[in-house]
Design a protein around this motif. Sequence first.
Motif, PDB file in Angstrom:
ATOM      1  N   LEU A   2       0.828  -1.044   0.103  1.00  0.00           N
ATOM      2  CA  LEU A   2       0.108  -0.117   0.240  1.00  0.00           C
ATOM      3  C   LEU A   2       1.214   0.754  -0.020  1.00  0.00           C
ATOM      4  CD1 LEU A   2      -2.805  -1.337   2.480  1.00  0.00           C
ATOM      5  CD2 LEU A   2      -2.764  -1.136   0.381  1.00  0.00           C
ATOM      6  N   ALA A   3       2.083   1.339   0.549  1.00  0.00           N
ATOM      7  CA  ALA A   3       3.335   2.543   0.514  1.00  0.00           C
ATOM      8  C   ALA A   3       3.309   2.511  -0.608  1.00  0.00           C
ATOM      9  CB  ALA A   3       4.479   1.917   1.451  1.00  0.00           C
ATOM     10  N   PRO A   4       3.547   3.877  -0.906  1.00  0.00           N
ATOM     11  CA  PRO A   4       3.951   4.281  -2.400  1.00  0.00           C
ATOM     12  C   PRO A   4       5.045   3.981  -2.804  1.00  0.00           C
ATOM     13  CG  PRO A   4       3.585   6.589  -1.247  1.00  0.00           C
ATOM     14  CD  PRO A   4       3.668   4.640  -0.658  1.00  0.00           C
ATOM     15  N   VAL A   5       5.419   3.635  -4.466  1.00  0.00           N
ATOM     16  CA  VAL A   5       6.493   2.722  -4.512  1.00  0.00           C
ATOM     17  C   VAL A   5       7.560   4.306  -5.363  1.00  0.00           C
ATOM     18  CG1 VAL A   5       7.008   1.729  -6.364  1.00  0.00           C
ATOM     19  CG2 VAL A   5       5.197   1.457  -5.797  1.00  0.00           C
ATOM     20  N   PRO A   6       8.770   4.179  -4.592  1.00  0.00           N
ATOM     21  CA  PRO A   6       9.662   5.025  -4.539  1.00  0.00           C
ATOM     22  C   PRO A   6       9.848   4.705  -6.167  1.00  0.00           C
ATOM     23  CG  PRO A   6      10.868   3.629  -3.166  1.00  0.00           C
ATOM     24  CD  PRO A   6       9.106   2.849  -3.587  1.00  0.00           C
ATOM     25  N   ALA A   7      10.238   6.087  -7.062  1.00  0.00           N
ATOM     26  CA  ALA A   7      10.532   6.015  -8.539  1.00  0.00           C
ATOM     27  C   ALA A   7      11.573   5.403  -9.078  1.00  0.00           C
ATOM     28  CB  ALA A   7      10.833   8.127  -8.604  1.00  0.00           C
ATOM     29  N   GLY A  10      11.053  -0.585  -8.981  1.00  0.00           N
ATOM     30  CA  GLY A  10       9.475  -0.827  -9.328  1.00  0.00           C
ATOM     31  C   GLY A  10       8.932  -1.287  -8.875  1.00  0.00           C
ATOM     32  N   ALA A  11       7.518  -1.427  -9.113  1.00  0.00           N
ATOM     33  CA  ALA A  11       6.252  -2.162  -8.300  1.00  0.00           C
ATOM     34  C   ALA A  11       7.084  -3.175  -7.766  1.00  0.00           C
ATOM     35  CB  ALA A  11       5.655  -1.376  -9.139  1.00  0.00           C
ATOM     36  N   GLN A  12       7.290  -4.338  -8.464  1.00  0.00           N
ATOM     37  CA  GLN A  12       7.831  -5.766  -8.632  1.00  0.00           C
ATOM     38  C   GLN A  12       8.427  -5.412  -7.671  1.00  0.00           C
ATOM     39  OE1 GLN A  12       9.816  -7.828 -11.395  1.00  0.00           O
ATOM     40  NE2 GLN A  12       8.712  -9.734 -10.793  1.00  0.00           N
ATOM     41  N   GLY A  13      10.183  -4.873  -7.177  1.00  0.00           N
ATOM     42  CA  GLY A  13      10.604  -4.750  -6.726  1.00  0.00           C
ATOM     43  C   GLY A  13      10.538  -4.279  -5.122  1.00  0.00           C
ATOM     44  N   TRP A  14       9.275  -3.244  -5.089  1.00  0.00           N
ATOM     45  CA  TRP A  14       9.405  -2.925  -3.862  1.00  0.00           C
ATOM     46  C   TRP A  14       8.143  -4.311  -3.638  1.00  0.00           C
ATOM     47  CZ3 TRP A  14      10.529   0.674  -1.088  1.00  0.00           C
ATOM     48  CH2 TRP A  14       8.840   1.537  -0.033  1.00  0.00           C
ATOM     49  N   GLN A  15       7.113  -5.046  -4.001  1.00  0.00           N
ATOM     50  CA  GLN A  15       6.332  -5.764  -3.476  1.00  0.00           C
ATOM     51  C   GLN A  15       7.157  -7.212  -2.985  1.00  0.00           C
ATOM     52  OE1 GLN A  15       3.390  -6.845  -6.420  1.00  0.00           O
ATOM     53  NE2 GLN A  15       2.770  -5.440  -6.578  1.00  0.00           N
ATOM     54  N   GLY A  41       6.194 -17.416   2.457  1.00  0.00           N
ATOM     55  CA  GLY A  41       6.446 -16.114   1.885  1.00  0.00           C
ATOM     56  C   GLY A  41       6.890 -16.853   0.307  1.00  0.00           C
ATOM     57  N   LEU A  42       6.692 -17.682  -0.237  1.00  0.00           N
ATOM     58  CA  LEU A  42       7.143 -17.970  -1.171  1.00  0.00           C
ATOM     59  C   LEU A  42       5.652 -18.578  -1.600  1.00  0.00           C
ATOM     60  CD1 LEU A  42       9.575 -21.387  -1.465  1.00  0.00           C
ATOM     61  CD2 LEU A  42       9.722 -18.830  -2.701  1.00  0.00           C
ATOM     62  N   THR A  43       4.699 -18.345  -1.326  1.00  0.00           N
ATOM     63  CA  THR A  43       3.306 -18.885  -2.013  1.00  0.00           C
ATOM     64  C   THR A  43       2.505 -17.019  -2.094  1.00  0.00           C
ATOM     65  OG1 THR A  43       2.458 -20.616  -1.025  1.00  0.00           O
ATOM     66  CG2 THR A  43       0.538 -19.569  -1.147  1.00  0.00           C
ATOM     67  N   ALA A  44       3.063 -16.716  -1.434  1.00  0.00           N
ATOM     68  CA  ALA A  44       2.764 -14.839  -1.204  1.00  0.00           C
ATOM     69  C   ALA A  44       3.085 -14.011  -2.884  1.00  0.00           C
ATOM     70  CB  ALA A  44       3.294 -13.675   0.091  1.00  0.00           C
ATOM     71  N   ALA A  45       5.074 -14.596  -2.589  1.00  0.00           N
ATOM     72  CA  ALA A  45       5.398 -13.519  -4.112  1.00  0.00           C
ATOM     73  C   ALA A  45       4.454 -14.582  -5.293  1.00  0.00           C
ATOM     74  CB  ALA A  45       6.355 -14.470  -4.190  1.00  0.00           C
ATOM     75  N   VAL A  46       3.728 -16.016  -5.531  1.00  0.00           N
ATOM     76  CA  VAL A  46       4.022 -16.432  -6.553  1.00  0.00           C
ATOM     77  C   VAL A  46       2.352 -15.422  -6.366  1.00  0.00           C
ATOM     78  CG1 VAL A  46       2.979 -18.114  -7.582  1.00  0.00           C
ATOM     79  CG2 VAL A  46       5.053 -18.692  -6.472  1.00  0.00           C
ATOM     80  N   ALA A  47       1.151 -15.912  -5.829  1.00  0.00           N
ATOM     81  CA  ALA A  47      -0.566 -15.814  -5.135  1.00  0.00           C
ATOM     82  C   ALA A  47      -0.795 -14.332  -6.177  1.00  0.00           C
ATOM     83  CB  ALA A  47      -0.725 -16.040  -4.096  1.00  0.00           C
TER      84      ALA A  47
END
Length: 297
Positions: A2-7, A10-15, A41-47
């Motif tokens: 939910l936090a803003p993604v730094p410029a 990337g969105a994937q790296g932030w998640q 943790g793995l499940t969260a990354a894939v889901a």
Amino acid sequence: FLAPVPAAVGAQGWQLLAIFLSTIVGLVAAPLPTGAWAFLGLTAAVATKTLTFQAAFAAFTNEVIWLIVISFFFAKGFVKTGLGERVATLFVKLLGKSTLGLSYGLNLAEALIAPAMPSTTARAGGIFLPIISSLSKANQSEPNDPSSRRLGAFLVASQLQTASHSSALFLTAAAQNLLCLKLAAEMGFVVPSPFMAWLSAAAVPALVALLVVPYLVYVLYPPEVTDTPEAPAAAEQKLKEMGPMTSQETIMLGVMVGAIGLWVFGEALGVPSVVTAMLGLSALLLTGVLDWGDCLS
């Protein structure tokens, strides 16, 4: 998420950072066993589609990761069979007449075991700490007590300082060594005959440190007890109580020698390091030295 993604990120790296930090917090807080929390943790990354299934589980196809895992099973065999304790006790018998000699004996025993037991923690907790504790208490040296300076504090300090040199001497003596090899390969640096290449590079500094550091610890952090004439006799009595080598110890020793031999000459024979580890583990499972429950634990 939910936090803003730094410029600059990337969105994937932030998640992925959020999932990674959550996993680390969970591993520290331990609301679930380590394996279960890591799987979440793995499940969260894939889901969340942060990673694809293939990317999330890519490490499970990496030879170095399997080599690390199987090497830890070897460590389990050393502790379960008692072979590690026997080797350490034998060195105490041979070199334990003085406190300094006792330190050298324990350190040399660890260096001998290290190439087939890639965990400093396993070597210390499973083999050497119980022996040090027994020797210390026999000399009225108790932990968390002023009497620890009689003997125990010195032996622990010496073992702690020199364990890193045993780990550095052999490629397979520590998991981080194998990870270094993996990182080098990812950067395009493929090391031929990695076991011997590592040994040739590490031999001089590691062996010098193994010889010098126990004496430095002895000078800088001297024990009150300098002679331990009873230690060899106690070690000899311990060996008598253990009896002759059991069949499981003999098999464990044979597998260890065979594995080290193939790690040294495997490239010339066309046998990769991970295949050597798999053959060794298979031998331990087939002969009953280890069972599948040992591997799971």
